[in-house]
Scaffold this active site. Structure first.
Site, PDB file in Angstrom:
ATOM      1  N   ASP A 461       0.834  -1.207   0.000  1.00 52.83           N
ATOM      2  CA  ASP A 461       0.000   0.000   0.000  1.00 52.83           C
ATOM      3  C   ASP A 461       0.869   1.258   0.000  1.00 52.83           C
ATOM      4  O   ASP A 461       2.075   1.201   0.283  1.00 52.83           O
ATOM      5  CB  ASP A 461      -0.879  -0.050   1.266  1.00 52.83           C
ATOM      6  CG  ASP A 461      -2.196   0.694   1.115  1.00 52.83           C
ATOM      7  OD1 ASP A 461      -2.312   1.500   0.177  1.00 52.83           O
ATOM      8  OD2 ASP A 461      -3.095   0.482   1.945  1.00 52.83           O
ATOM      9  N   ASP A 531     -10.936   1.712  -3.067  1.00 53.39           N
ATOM     10  CA  ASP A 531     -11.484   1.456  -1.736  1.00 53.39           C
ATOM     11  C   ASP A 531     -13.003   1.516  -1.756  1.00 53.39           C
ATOM     12  O   ASP A 531     -13.645   1.185  -0.765  1.00 53.39           O
ATOM     13  CB  ASP A 531     -10.951   2.495  -0.737  1.00 53.39           C
ATOM     14  CG  ASP A 531      -9.610   2.064  -0.176  1.00 53.39           C
ATOM     15  OD1 ASP A 531      -9.184   0.921  -0.457  1.00 53.39           O
ATOM     16  OD2 ASP A 531      -8.986   2.856   0.549  1.00 53.39           O
TER      17      ASP A 531
HETATM   18  C1  DGJ Z   1      -5.831   1.858   1.957  1.00 49.38           C
HETATM   19  C2  DGJ Z   1      -6.198   0.661   1.133  1.00 49.38           C
HETATM   20  O1  DGJ Z   1      -6.711   1.065  -0.084  1.00 49.38           O
HETATM   21  C3  DGJ Z   1      -7.194  -0.190   1.890  1.00 49.38           C
HETATM   22  O2  DGJ Z   1      -7.593  -1.264   1.102  1.00 49.38           O
HETATM   23  C4  DGJ Z   1      -6.576  -0.654   3.173  1.00 49.38           C
HETATM   24  O3  DGJ Z   1      -5.517  -1.511   2.905  1.00 49.38           O
HETATM   25  C5  DGJ Z   1      -6.120   0.551   3.982  1.00 49.38           C
HETATM   26  N1  DGJ Z   1      -5.270   1.418   3.219  1.00 49.38           N
HETATM   27  C6  DGJ Z   1      -5.402   0.098   5.206  1.00 49.38           C
HETATM   28  O4  DGJ Z   1      -4.894   1.143   5.927  1.00 49.38           O
END
Ligand code: DGJ
Length: 721
Positions: A461, A531
Site C-alpha cells: 500500500d 477502496d
Molecule cells: C488503503 C487501502 O486502499 C485499503 O484497502 C486498506 O488496505 C487501507 N489502506 C489500510 O490502511
C-alpha cells in the site's frame, strides 16, 4: 501555414529520395522514419500497416512536420520533447542522425536511432520496441554526456507522436480516492491539453498516465484510435497540442516541473517507455491489445490464474485479533476461498497499530493483538487449506514509530521547515533516493519472507503523496532529482524483491487504485481497483480501468451491505455478479452472512472457478457502457479459441416499463453454435441451456429481461460444434 506545409511536403518528397527509410511494423500497424547521416531524423507516419512505404508517400500520408524527437533550440516555437542547458549556458540543441540499429528478439525487435548534438558532446538514442505478436510499440530515449561538468536536462520526454489532421476526441481516466478511473471525454480544440500528475508517489489517483485519441470520433468498435500509456510510476506530463492545420502533436514523459536533472559524464539517463497502439477498429480493439500485451509482458505472472481471496480490511479494520481472524479464515475456506490476506493493523511492537496514527515502519507483529504471532495464522490457513497473505506499506512511516525515532533523517523533509504530515496526522514518506532506505524497504519484505516462507501474497500500500519536497540524502545541487530518484529507488527495491522471490504474489494498492500504472505493474500481479466496493460504483470504475488494464489484474471484491462507502443496500447476487467480472475476492466478515447468503456465496465462488479462465485470460468485449446512460451495462469475455464466453448484464437504474435492449454479442465464431446457460442464479437453480449460432448472436442478438432494481445476469456460452 498552408504554404509552409506545401514547402515541407515538397522538402520531404525530395529528402525521402535521398534519406534512408525505416519501416517498423507490428502485425497491423506501421511506423515510418527517415534519416540522413548528419541530417534530421523524421517521423512521418503511424497507422495501418503497410508493406511498402510507397503507399505512405503516394497517398500524401507521410506528413513531414517535425523531427522524430523535437528539440528546443533551432526550432523554438513548439513544445519540444527535449531541452537542455549546457555548462556554458547554451540552451539549444541540434541533434543529428548518425545511424540506426535493429536488434532482433524473440518477441520484439528493438530499433535504436543514434543522434548526436552537432557541436556539444551529447548523444541521444531513440528507441522503438516493436512487438511481433501484438500491435504495441514502446518508444523511449536515452542520453549520454561526455563533456566537462554536467548538462542540465530541462525537458526529457519519452516520445513525440504527430497525428494526421482530424477532429480529435480525447478520452482519459480521472478520479480521486474512492472514485478512481472515471472516463472523461472531450473534443480537443486548438491549443494544448495537458494531463499532469504531481502526486510524487502514486500516479493514477487523479489523472492516469494514459490517453485514447479518436480521430473524427471515438467509438468502441469503429474508427481510428491512437492510444498510449507512460510506463512510469511517478509524475508525468502528456501534452496534446492541436495546431492550425488540425494535426495533433503528442509529447509524453516524466513531468519536468522542479525536476531539472544534472547529467554527468559516464551516466546514462533513460526515460520510461511510452507504450502506444493504433487501431482502425475503435477503442475495444485497443483495449484487447493492451490486455494481451500486459498479460504476456507487463504484469507479473500475467498468464497464471488468480486465487479467490478474502481481505480482512472492511471486515476488521484495525481490530485485528486472533479469534476473529481465525474465524474469517475458516469461514472463507468453507466458502471455497483460496487465499486470506491480513490487512492493516497487525504490527507494531512498541507502538501497536490501533489506528492510522502510528507504527508504519515497525513491521513486527503486535504482541498485544496477535500473541501467538503470524505463524499461528499461517498454520490456521494451512489447516483450512488456503494460502496466507499480508499487508504492508513499506514506503511510509509515522512520527509515532520506532523507525522514525531511530532514523528521522530517512523521511522526505526540508531543512528549517515544519513537517506537513499525511494520513492520521502523523504519516511521512521515506526517502527512496537513499540506498539505506532502499535496503530497509527490501529488508521489510525479505525479513517477512525469511521468517515466514509460506507467505504467498503481499498487498503493498501507499497512502500519502510526496510532501515536504526535500532529500537529506541528495546533495544540494541535485535536490531537483528527488521526484525521479524516488521512483528509480522504488524500482530497484521491486527488482530485488522479484529477483529473490519470483513466485510471490503482489498487489499494488495506493489508497485504493492510486497505482494502476504500467510503470509499476511489471512487478505486481494485480492492483486494488478502489477502496469503494459499492457494486454500482465499481461498474463505472472497472469499465474505466478496463480501457487499459486486463480483468486478471483487477481486484474486485464483494463487500458488506450496507456498503461502507456509499451506505447502499445492494443484493448479494448483484455484488457477486459485478465482482466476478474481475479477479473475484471478498472484503467483509463472512460470519455476518445469513445461512442463505452463505450458501449463495459458496455457489458463486464455485461458479467463478468454472468461468475464471474465460474472465481472467479471455478477450474483453464491452457491449453497453455504463457511461452511455442506458440504465444497463454489459460486457463479455471470450476465450482466444472462441470455445467459451461469459456475458455479464447489469441493471444500473430501475425504470418502470423500460424497453429491454437486445444485446448483440461480439467476438464469437459466426459459424459455430453456442449453448447459452444462465449461471449464478439467485435461486441457486440450474438453468437449461439454449443453443444459438454465433452469427445470429452477433447480428440479431438476444433479449435479456432485467425487471427489478439491481437485477443482473451472467450467462455462460459454450461452443457445441
Ligand atoms: C488503503 C487501502 O486502499 C485499503 O484497502 C486498506 O488496505 C487501507 N489502506 C489500510 O490502511
Amino acid at each position: 501555414m498552408k504554404n509552409l506545409f506545401i514547402i515541407l511536403t515538397l522538402l520531404l518528397f525530395t529528402s525521402s529520395v535521398y534519406a534512408e527509410e525505416f519501416l517498423l511494423s507490428t502485425p497491423r500497424t506501421s511506423l515510418l522514419l527517415t534519416g540522413e547521416k548528419d541530417g534530421q531524423l523524421y517521423l512521418h507516419y503511424f497507422g495501418r500497416r503497410v508493406l511498402d512505404p510507397s503507399d505512405i508517400w503516394n497517398s500524401g500520408n507521410g506528413m513531414l512536420y517535425r523531427e522524430a524527437y523535437p528539440q528546443f533550440g533551432l526550432d523554438c516555437t513548439l513544445e519540444p520533447a527535449m531541452a537542455v542547458m549546457y555548462p556554458d549556458g547554451n540552451l539549444s540543441l541540434d541533434l543529428r542522425f548518425q545511424k540506426a540499429e535493429n536488434i532482433k528478439g524473440n518477441h520484439s525487435d528493438e530499433w535504436k536511432f543514434y543522434l548526436k548534438d552537432a557541436v556539444y558532446p551529447l548523444e541521444v538514442t531513440l528507441h522503438y520496441r516493436i512487438y511481433h505478436d501484438e500491435d504495441i510499440i514502446e518508444n523511449w530515449a536515452g542520453y549520454q554526456y561526455s563533456g566537462k561538468g554536467f548538462v542540465e536536462l530541462r525537458q526529457f520526454a519519452s516520445a513525440y507522436m504527430p497525428l494526421p489532421p482530424g477532429q480529435y476526441t480525447m478520452q482519459h481516466l480521472h478520479g480521486s480516492w474512492a472514485s478512481e478511473h472515471q472516463m472523461e471525454e472531450e473534443i480537443l480544440t486548438h491549443g494544448s491539453k495537458i494531463l499532469v500528475n504531481r502526486d510524487g508517489v502514486r500516479n493514477a489517483l487523479t489523472d492516469h498516465p494514459s490517453v485514447m485519441l479518436g480521430r473524427n470520433g471515438l467509438e468502441e468498435n469503429t474508427g481510428d484510435v491512437y492510444a498510449g500509456i507512460l510506463a512510469w510510476s511517478g509524475n508525468y506530463k502528456i501534452n496534446c497540442t492541436l495546431d492550425n492545420s488540425h494535426r495533433l502533436h503528442l509529447i509524453a514523459g516524466i513531468d519536468n516541473f522542479q525536476s531539472e536533472y544534472k547529467l554527468s559524464k559516464g551516466e546514462t539517463f533513460v526515460t520510461p517507455a511510452w507504450v502506444m497502439s493504433y487501431s482502425n477498429k475503435g477503442k475495444g480493439e485497443i483495449s484487447r491489445t493492451f490486455h494481451r500485451w500486459a498479460r504476456k509482458y507487463a504484469l507479473a505472472h500475467g498468464e497464471q490464474k488468480r486465487d479467490i481471496l478474502l481481505n480482512s480490511w472492511e471486515g476488521l479494520y484495525f481490530n485485528v485479533n486472533m479469534k476473529d481472524v481465525c474465524r474469517m479464515i475458516n469461514d472463507f475456506s468453507g466458502l471455497g476461498g483460496e487465499i486470506f490476506v491480513l490487512d492493516d493493523g497487525w504490527f507494531g511492537k512498541k507502538y501497536s497499530r490501533d489506528s492510522d496514527r502510528s507504527s508504519l515502519g515497525d513491521w513486527e507483529v503486535s504482541p498485544g493483538k496477535l500473541p501467538d504471532g503470524l505463524q499461528a495464522l499461517i498454520d490456521s490457513c494451512k489447516c483450512a487449506s488456503i494460502r496466507f497473505g499480508i499487508w504492508i506499506e513499506p514506503e511510509m512511516t509515522n512520527t509515532i514509530s520506532e523507525l522514525y525515532e531511530q532514523h528521522p533523517d530517512w523521511v522526505i523533509s526540508q531543512p528549517n521547515r515544519p513537517l506537513k504530515k499525511g494520513r492520521g496526522g502523523n504519516q511521512l514518506v521515506l526517502d527512496l533516493s537513499n540506498p539505506k532506505v532502499q535496503d530497509f524497504i527490501f529488508g521489510v519484505v525479505d525479513k517477512l519472507m525469511t521468517q515466514y516462507p509460506e507467505i504467498a501474497y503481499i498487498k503493498w500500500d501507499a497512502n500519502m503523496s510526496l510532501a515536504n519536497y526535500g532529500s537529506n540524502y541528495l546533495p544540494a545541487n541535485k535536490q531537483s532529482h528527488l521526484y525521479i530518484e524516488y521512483h528509480r529507488g522504488l524500482r530497484k527495491v521491486l527488482q530485488r524483491i522479484r529477483a529473490k522471490y519470483p513466485d510471490l504474489l503482489m498487489q499494488a494498492c495506493a489508497s485504493g487504485g492510486g497505482r494502476i500504472s504500467y510503470g509499476i505493474l511489471p512487478y505486481f500481479d494485480e492492483f486494488w481497483t478502489s477502496d469503494d466496493t459499492d457494486a454500482i460504483e465499481r461498474i463505472y470504475m472497472q469499465w474505466g480501468a478496463s480501457q487499459f488494464y486486463p480483468a486478471i489484474a483487477m481486484g474486485s471484491h464483494v463487500s458488506a451491505a450496507r456498503n461502507h462507502q456509499t451506505n447502499k443496500l445492494i443484493p448479494l447476487k448483484f455484488r457477486f455478479d459485478v465482482a466476478m467480472s474481475g479477479r473475484l475476492g471478498m472484503e467483509m466478515q463472512p460470519k455476518d452472512f445469513t445461512p442463505d447468503e452463505y450458501k449463495f456465496a459458496a455457489q458463486a465462488i464455485s461458479t467463478y472457478k468454472q468461468i475464471r479462465p474465460v474472465v481472467q485470460l479471455g478477450d474483453l468485449y464491452r457491449l453497453i457502457s455504463p457511461y452511455a446512460q442506458k440504465n444497463i451495462s454489459s460486457l463479455m469475455y471470450v476465450t482466444p479459441d472462441k470455445e467459451e464466453a461469459v456475458l455479464f448484464v447489469y441493471q444500473l437504474k430501475h425504470r418502470f416499463n423500460p424497453s429491454f435492449p437486445i444485446l448483440t454479442l461480439q467476438g464469437l465464431s459466426p459459424d459455430a453454435s453456442y449453448e447459452i446457460c444462465e449461471i449464478n442464479t439467485a435461486d441457486l437453480k440450474e438453468q437449461a441451456g439454449k443453443t444459438i449460432t454465433g452469427g445470429f448472436l452477433m447480428d440479431q442478438g438476444i433479449e435479456v429481461w432485467l425487471d427489478k432494481e439491481y437485477d443482473s445476469k451472467i450467462y455462460h456460452l459454450k461452443k457445441t460444434k
